[in-house]
Design a protein around this motif. Sequence first.
Motif, mmCIF file in Angstrom:
data_model
loop_
_atom_site.group_PDB
_atom_site.id
_atom_site.type_symbol
_atom_site.label_atom_id
_atom_site.label_comp_id
_atom_site.label_asym_id
_atom_site.label_seq_id
_atom_site.Cartn_x
_atom_site.Cartn_y
_atom_site.Cartn_z
ATOM 1 N N ALA A 131 29.708 16.539 43.271
ATOM 2 C CA ALA A 131 29.099 16.496 41.943
ATOM 3 C C ALA A 131 29.621 15.324 41.122
ATOM 4 N N SER A 132 30.842 14.874 41.417
ATOM 5 C CA SER A 132 31.450 13.782 40.658
ATOM 6 C C SER A 132 31.040 12.402 41.146
ATOM 7 N N THR A 133 30.524 12.290 42.376
ATOM 8 C CA THR A 133 30.312 10.956 42.959
ATOM 9 C C THR A 133 28.915 10.688 43.495
ATOM 10 N N ALA A 134 28.102 11.704 43.733
ATOM 11 C CA ALA A 134 26.798 11.488 44.376
ATOM 12 C C ALA A 134 25.878 10.661 43.488
ATOM 13 N N ALA A 135 25.009 9.886 44.141
ATOM 14 C CA ALA A 135 24.067 9.037 43.408
ATOM 15 C C ALA A 135 22.839 9.798 42.951
ATOM 16 N N CYS A 136 22.664 11.026 43.430
ATOM 17 C CA CYS A 136 21.508 11.847 43.049
ATOM 18 C C CYS A 136 22.007 13.062 42.260
ATOM 19 N N PRO A 137 21.092 13.764 41.597
ATOM 20 C CA PRO A 137 21.509 15.013 40.954
ATOM 21 C C PRO A 137 22.065 15.998 41.976
ATOM 22 N N VAL A 138 23.113 16.697 41.611
ATOM 23 C CA VAL A 138 23.731 17.698 42.478
ATOM 24 C C VAL A 138 23.600 19.056 41.798
ATOM 25 N N VAL A 139 22.996 20.005 42.505
ATOM 26 C CA VAL A 139 22.850 21.365 41.997
ATOM 27 C C VAL A 139 23.875 22.242 42.708
ATOM 28 N N VAL A 140 24.734 22.878 41.939
ATOM 29 C CA VAL A 140 25.734 23.782 42.486
ATOM 30 C C VAL A 140 25.290 25.212 42.200
ATOM 31 N N VAL A 141 25.106 25.977 43.273
ATOM 32 C CA VAL A 141 24.651 27.370 43.168
ATOM 33 C C VAL A 141 25.868 28.269 43.322
ATOM 34 N N PRO A 142 26.208 29.058 42.311
ATOM 35 C CA PRO A 142 27.428 29.864 42.390
ATOM 36 C C PRO A 142 27.297 31.013 43.381
ATOM 37 N N HIS A 143 28.426 31.488 43.845
ATOM 38 C CA HIS A 143 28.427 32.600 44.778
ATOM 39 C C HIS A 143 28.064 33.895 44.060
ATOM 40 N N ALA A 144 27.729 34.906 44.844
ATOM 41 C CA ALA A 144 27.182 36.139 44.283
ATOM 42 C C ALA A 144 28.121 36.799 43.279
ATOM 43 N N GLU A 145 29.426 36.693 43.514
ATOM 44 C CA GLU A 145 30.389 37.349 42.632
ATOM 45 C C GLU A 145 30.371 36.779 41.217
ATOM 46 N N ARG A 146 29.821 35.563 41.069
ATOM 47 C CA ARG A 146 29.767 34.943 39.741
ATOM 48 C C ARG A 146 28.579 35.451 38.929
ATOM 49 N N GLY A 147 27.664 36.145 39.559
ATOM 50 C CA GLY A 147 26.492 36.640 38.839
ATOM 51 C C GLY A 147 26.901 37.621 37.755
ATOM 52 N N ALA A 148 26.096 37.688 36.707
ATOM 53 C CA ALA A 148 26.409 38.590 35.600
ATOM 54 C C ALA A 148 25.116 39.096 34.988
ATOM 55 N N HIS A 149 25.173 40.280 34.412
ATOM 56 C CA HIS A 149 24.012 40.816 33.725
ATOM 57 C C HIS A 149 23.863 40.106 32.381
ATOM 58 N N PRO A 150 22.667 39.601 32.062
ATOM 59 C CA PRO A 150 22.474 38.897 30.795
ATOM 60 C C PRO A 150 22.754 39.807 29.603
ATOM 61 N N ASP A 151 23.418 39.244 28.589
ATOM 62 C CA ASP A 151 23.598 39.979 27.348
ATOM 63 C C ASP A 151 22.572 39.477 26.339
ATOM 64 N N ALA A 152 22.701 39.912 25.097
ATOM 65 C CA ALA A 152 21.695 39.562 24.088
ATOM 66 C C ALA A 152 21.607 38.058 23.876
ATOM 67 N N ASP A 153 22.780 37.381 23.853
ATOM 68 C CA ASP A 153 22.766 35.928 23.672
ATOM 69 C C ASP A 153 22.087 35.240 24.846
ATOM 70 N N ALA A 154 22.416 35.664 26.065
ATOM 71 C CA ALA A 154 21.870 35.017 27.260
ATOM 72 C C ALA A 154 20.375 35.233 27.383
ATOM 73 N N GLU A 155 19.861 36.361 26.904
ATOM 74 C CA GLU A 155 18.433 36.653 27.037
ATOM 75 C C GLU A 155 17.573 35.612 26.330
ATOM 76 N N GLN A 156 18.137 34.933 25.326
ATOM 77 C CA GLN A 156 17.368 33.887 24.648
ATOM 78 C C GLN A 156 17.044 32.720 25.581
ATOM 79 N N SER A 157 17.772 32.628 26.699
ATOM 80 C CA SER A 157 17.574 31.536 27.647
ATOM 81 C C SER A 157 16.895 32.001 28.939
ATOM 82 N N ALA A 158 16.434 33.223 28.985
ATOM 83 C CA ALA A 158 15.918 33.814 30.221
ATOM 84 C C ALA A 158 14.774 32.984 30.801
ATOM 85 N N GLY A 159 14.929 32.583 32.068
ATOM 86 C CA GLY A 159 13.885 31.869 32.779
ATOM 87 C C GLY A 159 13.692 30.425 32.379
ATOM 88 N N ARG A 160 14.475 29.930 31.448
ATOM 89 C CA ARG A 160 14.295 28.588 30.947
ATOM 90 C C ARG A 160 15.174 27.587 31.698
#
Length: 314
Positions: A131-160
């Motif tokens: 992510a620090s050196t690649a010439a293209c965009p790098v997408v980092v997908v977190p592992h399953a344990e990092r997932g979290a249930h959206p709270d009220a603040d996060a819901e404002q960003s749902a699907g965006r």
Amino acid sequence: MSNTPVIAAVDGSEHSLRALEWARKEAVRHDTGLLVAHVLPDHAQLYAGRRASLHDASEPQEFADPVRDWVRSLLGDDSTLPDGVTYEALEGSVAEALRVIGSQARMLVMGSRGRGGFASLLLGSNSRAVASTAACPVVVVPHAERGAHPDADAEQSAGRVVLGLHAAETPDDVLTYAFTEAAVRGTTVQVVSAYAIPPSPTLVMDSPFAVIPPEGMADEGDGVPAEREMLRSQTERLAPLRERFPDVPVEQAAVPGDPAGRLVIASRAAALVVVGRHHPRRTAMSLAIGSVAHAVLHHAHGPVAVVPTLKDDA
């Protein structure tokens, strides 16, 4: 079909499986090919070097590659891959091999940790290095344990697609990437910027931020002066993107204090969080990643795209 592929970096781990699934969907959205890349482990690279140097015809032409077989079983059958999907085994260090192959990619997708990572690490060393050196965009997908249930603040960003924007400094490449990703998803770009204000006993730093559509900018509103000024700066900076992407809805948010914290909250429900890689005034040879990108990569609950400043990296 586009000639610039989406690259999925895999190593056979569950973390890379999540990245592969995400990359495959992304290739379909962009009508482009999917290149699955695996950097061979040291013992396989030693075998390939020994065979090449000794020219021993009695050795098998191909060494065993369990990851190749794993990819075939997931995406095709036991012997072939579907049309538009290719597999490439790479040699060298993980970070350098992926940096080189990513130079011709639309984006490179990888898991937040590899097979050998410690379970306690939020971000593996290879993911951080790429992510620090690649010439293209790098997408980092977190592992399953990092997932979290959206709270009220996060819901404002749902699907965006959530864009972290410094109105004066974020390069155009980052904005273009975010709007393009929103366009192929048929969703909204939510733009989040932070402003600094003097400490106040009445300021609640963790209060929910207000998402404002463009039409909400017509009057002064109830925001503090710094917030209004930030929203106006956003509006000016976003004007060319609105012209290029007229069908992409835009929401604007200005928050006090730390932008990384707000982006991490948004990542609980967002389709994608987009950040620039580093400060544009850094030199082209700098390998540092910006503080916001660094913090979001380490703590985000969903996919994060780190977009380089192409003019600095050329």
